[in-house]
Motif scaffolding. Structure first.
Motif, mmCIF file in Angstrom:
data_model
loop_
_atom_site.group_PDB
_atom_site.id
_atom_site.type_symbol
_atom_site.label_atom_id
_atom_site.label_comp_id
_atom_site.label_asym_id
_atom_site.label_seq_id
_atom_site.Cartn_x
_atom_site.Cartn_y
_atom_site.Cartn_z
ATOM 1 N N ILE A 1 2.332 -9.663 4.251
ATOM 2 C CA ILE A 1 1.126 -9.267 4.988
ATOM 3 C C ILE A 1 -0.070 -9.157 4.047
ATOM 4 C CG2 ILE A 1 2.454 -8.080 6.775
ATOM 5 C CD1 ILE A 1 1.811 -5.442 5.481
ATOM 6 N N ASP A 2 -1.255 -9.115 4.611
ATOM 7 C CA ASP A 2 -2.452 -9.064 3.780
ATOM 8 C C ASP A 2 -2.781 -7.609 3.405
ATOM 9 O OD1 ASP A 2 -3.523 -8.018 6.125
ATOM 10 O OD2 ASP A 2 -5.455 -8.986 5.796
ATOM 11 N N ILE A 3 -3.876 -7.449 2.663
ATOM 12 C CA ILE A 3 -4.239 -6.108 2.167
ATOM 13 C C ILE A 3 -4.561 -5.124 3.304
ATOM 14 C CG2 ILE A 3 -6.614 -6.952 1.716
ATOM 15 C CD1 ILE A 3 -4.904 -4.079 -0.153
ATOM 16 N N GLN A 4 -5.151 -5.632 4.377
ATOM 17 C CA GLN A 4 -5.494 -4.723 5.489
ATOM 18 C C GLN A 4 -4.212 -4.137 6.089
ATOM 19 O OE1 GLN A 4 -8.695 -6.566 8.126
ATOM 20 N NE2 GLN A 4 -7.746 -8.356 7.186
ATOM 21 N N GLY A 5 -3.198 -5.014 6.227
ATOM 22 C CA GLY A 5 -1.905 -4.571 6.756
ATOM 23 C C GLY A 5 -1.205 -3.653 5.767
ATOM 24 N N VAL B 1 4.110 -4.873 -3.138
ATOM 25 C CA VAL B 1 4.211 -5.816 -4.260
ATOM 26 C C VAL B 1 3.134 -6.887 -4.095
ATOM 27 C CG1 VAL B 1 5.699 -7.460 -5.475
ATOM 28 C CG2 VAL B 1 6.726 -5.464 -4.324
ATOM 29 N N PHE B 2 2.332 -7.079 -5.107
ATOM 30 C CA PHE B 2 1.242 -8.065 -5.046
ATOM 31 C C PHE B 2 1.704 -9.338 -5.743
ATOM 32 C CE2 PHE B 2 -2.696 -10.172 -5.710
ATOM 33 C CZ PHE B 2 -3.655 -9.565 -4.910
ATOM 34 N N LEU B 3 1.651 -10.445 -5.023
ATOM 35 C CA LEU B 3 1.963 -11.732 -5.663
ATOM 36 C C LEU B 3 0.652 -12.348 -6.143
ATOM 37 C CD1 LEU B 3 4.730 -13.500 -3.555
ATOM 38 C CD2 LEU B 3 4.890 -12.665 -5.886
ATOM 39 N N VAL C 1 -5.635 -5.114 -6.229
ATOM 40 C CA VAL C 1 -4.300 -5.098 -6.836
ATOM 41 C C VAL C 1 -3.885 -3.700 -7.313
ATOM 42 C CG1 VAL C 1 -5.092 -5.793 -9.149
ATOM 43 C CG2 VAL C 1 -2.753 -6.297 -8.432
ATOM 44 N N THR C 2 -4.852 -2.882 -7.714
ATOM 45 C CA THR C 2 -4.487 -1.557 -8.242
ATOM 46 C C THR C 2 -3.961 -0.621 -7.151
ATOM 47 O OG1 THR C 2 -6.773 -0.898 -8.049
ATOM 48 C CG2 THR C 2 -6.053 -1.632 -10.233
ATOM 49 N N GLU C 3 -4.098 -1.018 -5.888
ATOM 50 C CA GLU C 3 -3.538 -0.196 -4.799
ATOM 51 C C GLU C 3 -2.034 -0.434 -4.624
ATOM 52 O OE1 GLU C 3 -5.748 -0.387 -1.082
ATOM 53 O OE2 GLU C 3 -7.526 -0.967 -2.230
ATOM 54 N N TYR C 4 -1.524 -1.463 -5.295
ATOM 55 C CA TYR C 4 -0.117 -1.841 -5.103
ATOM 56 C C TYR C 4 0.778 -1.144 -6.122
ATOM 57 C CZ TYR C 4 -1.506 -5.456 -1.790
ATOM 58 O OH TYR C 4 -1.986 -6.114 -0.691
ATOM 59 N N ASP C 5 2.087 -1.168 -5.867
ATOM 60 C CA ASP C 5 3.034 -0.550 -6.790
ATOM 61 C C ASP C 5 3.451 -1.514 -7.893
ATOM 62 O OD1 ASP C 5 3.463 1.990 -5.316
ATOM 63 O OD2 ASP C 5 4.135 0.607 -3.763
ATOM 64 N N TYR C 6 3.540 -2.785 -7.552
ATOM 65 C CA TYR C 6 4.004 -3.795 -8.507
ATOM 66 C C TYR C 6 3.137 -5.041 -8.384
ATOM 67 C CZ TYR C 6 8.435 -1.176 -8.786
ATOM 68 O OH TYR C 6 9.393 -0.217 -8.984
#
Ligand code: 5GP
Length: 195
Positions: A87-91, A105-107, A144-149
């Protein structure tokens, strides 16, 4: 190599891992299968799903809507399975808000050139949609800094190994552990162990 390539490499290899098929109002691309890649629905059907609370999250992306069916996720989690969503960042922000236990997780694309090549390469979207997808992708990178990995998606084997490792490690977290099951393996009870 897109996001799906990494997921497709990981899904068959990790037991009890299921993919959440999203609902979308965009048209299928050649080769996409209803029920496997997406559930392709009309705007009216999507409205109805929102109205009846059947979407866990949803977002508009480049003029089309995408959402995660609530049913499937809840059923999997009730059965102790792991669900993976693309899903995207909004989701992702909505999921983070609603499901504190979710891991994001950010790819990360290998380069801007490669990202642009992929978006152009599908040959499906209009010029306008391509421009909007690219500018949105740039904005997503800043989140990206909002993600865990974060996994750099420049080598399929490496990216898949990293995603597998994250899922496996997260499953071993003490706070996710069912101590009744663990104690039962020792032939004792969680109470007896004061867990
Ligand atoms: P595409 O049209 O290329 O398949 O997907 C466009 C974007 O929508 C991708 O960034 C994808 O991750 C996102 N997306 C797909 N399904 C969902 C969903 O259910 N919810 C949200 N919020 N985004 C989604």
């Amino acid at each position: 190599m897109g996001k799906n390539t990494v997921l497709n490499a990981v899904l068959p290899e990790v037991p009890d891992l299921h993919y959440s098929v999203s609902v979308t109002t965009r048209a299928p691309r050649p080769g996409e299968v209803h029920g496997r890649d997406y559930f392709f629905v009309t705007d009216e059907e999507f409205d109805e799903m929102i109205r009846t609370g059947r979407l866990l999250e949803w977002a508009e992306f480049v003029g089309r809507r995408y959402g995660t069916p609530r049913d499937y996720i809840e059923r999997c989690l009730d059965e102790g399975l792991t669900v993976i969503m693309d899903i995207d960042i909004q989701g992702a922000r909505q999921i983070r808000e609603r499901m504190k236990e979710a891991i994001l997780v950010f790819l990360w694309p290998p380069s801007m050139q490669e990202l642009s090549r992929r978006i152009h390469g599908r040959g499906q979207d209009s010029q306008d949609a391509i421009t909007r997808r690219l500018s949105w992708a740039r904005q997503e990178l800043e989140a990206v800094t909002e993600y865990d990995y974060v996994i750099v998606n420049d080598d399929l084997e490496k990216a898949a190994a990293e995603l597998r490792a994250i899922i496996i490690a997260e499953r071993c977290r003490v706070r996710r552990t069912d101590f009744r099951q663990l104690a039962a393996k020792l032939g004792t009870s969680a109470d007896e162990l004061r867990l």
